[in-house]
Write a protein that holds these residues in place. Structure first.
Motif, short mmCIF file in Angstrom:
data_model
loop_
_atom_site.label_atom_id
_atom_site.label_comp_id
_atom_site.label_asym_id
_atom_site.label_seq_id
_atom_site.Cartn_x
_atom_site.Cartn_y
_atom_site.Cartn_z
N PRO A 1 -6.20 5.19 0.78
CA PRO A 1 -5.13 4.77 -0.14
C PRO A 1 -5.68 3.80 -1.19
O PRO A 1 -6.61 3.05 -0.92
CB PRO A 1 -4.13 4.04 0.77
N GLN A 2 -5.07 3.82 -2.36
CA GLN A 2 -5.46 2.90 -3.41
C GLN A 2 -5.32 1.47 -2.89
O GLN A 2 -4.32 1.12 -2.28
CB GLN A 2 -4.57 3.11 -4.63
N GLY A 3 -6.35 0.66 -3.08
CA GLY A 3 -6.33 -0.72 -2.60
C GLY A 3 -7.08 -0.89 -1.30
O GLY A 3 -7.31 -2.01 -0.85
N SER B 1 -10.52 0.51 1.33
CA SER B 1 -11.87 1.08 1.18
C SER B 1 -12.19 2.12 2.26
O SER B 1 -13.22 2.75 2.20
CB SER B 1 -12.91 -0.05 1.21
N ILE C 1 0.84 -1.20 0.00
CA ILE C 1 0.00 0.00 0.00
C ILE C 1 0.88 1.25 0.00
O ILE C 1 0.67 2.18 -0.77
CB ILE C 1 -0.95 0.01 1.22
N GLN D 1 3.33 2.57 -2.99
CA GLN D 1 2.76 3.44 -4.02
C GLN D 1 3.21 4.88 -3.85
O GLN D 1 3.17 5.66 -4.78
CB GLN D 1 1.22 3.43 -3.94
N TYR D 2 3.60 5.25 -2.62
CA TYR D 2 3.88 6.66 -2.29
C TYR D 2 5.35 6.95 -2.06
O TYR D 2 5.72 8.08 -1.78
CB TYR D 2 3.07 7.06 -1.06
#
Length: 147
Positions: free
Chosen positions: A79-81, A83, A33, A36-37
């Motif tokens: 975050p993407q991934g 909910s 997760i 990604q950043y």
């Protein structure tokens, strides 16, 4: 007029404290997760305490810049991934984390805000008698040794 400070926020560092992660989140998923950043050195998901509805983790980023970016842009967002939104703050430096308290204390113990929350939960559940002695055990009573 200065407001009284509850807890001073931790200084910027590579180490982040993240809450709001899914209950079944693993350190591998947490690392994915946050990769990604920016660069992630390590992700350590904490055991989910009874009664909690989300997991928490320490995420160690490759640089303070990456960590600052995550705090500035991911905190309060989804975050993407995932909910649900996550809370991302700089972790309290290990040297400033309270020692002891819980069983053994481990590597410095939980951050103060988590300790305060756990103490509130304990007192709300009627378990606020820590350290007041219980009924059990007769340690130190009797015995005929020369102690």
């Amino acid at each position: 007029m200065a407001m009284p400070m509850q807890h001073a926020p931790a200084p910027p560092s590579e180490e982040l404290f993240v809450t709001g992660l899914p209950m079944d989140c693993t350190h591998i998923q947490a690392k994915q997760i946050f990769t990604q950043y920016g660069g992630v050195k390590q992700a350590n998901v904490l055991p989910v305490a009874a009664g909690k509805t989300a997991a928490a983790a320490f995420i160690i980023m490759e640089s303070v810049e990456d960590a600052k970016w995550v705090v500035d842009h991911v905190h309060g967002n989804v975050p993407q991934g995932l909910s649900n939104p996550v809370t991302v703050v700089f972790a309290t430096p290990r040297a400033q984390r309270p020692k002891g308290g819980m069983k053994g204390g481990g590597k410095g113990g939980p951050p103060p805000e988590m300790m305060a929350m756990m103490m509130q939960m304990m007192s709300a559940m009627g378990g606020g008698d820590w350290g007041k002695g219980g009924g059990g055990g007769d340690w130190g009573k009797g015995g005929k040794g020369k102690w």
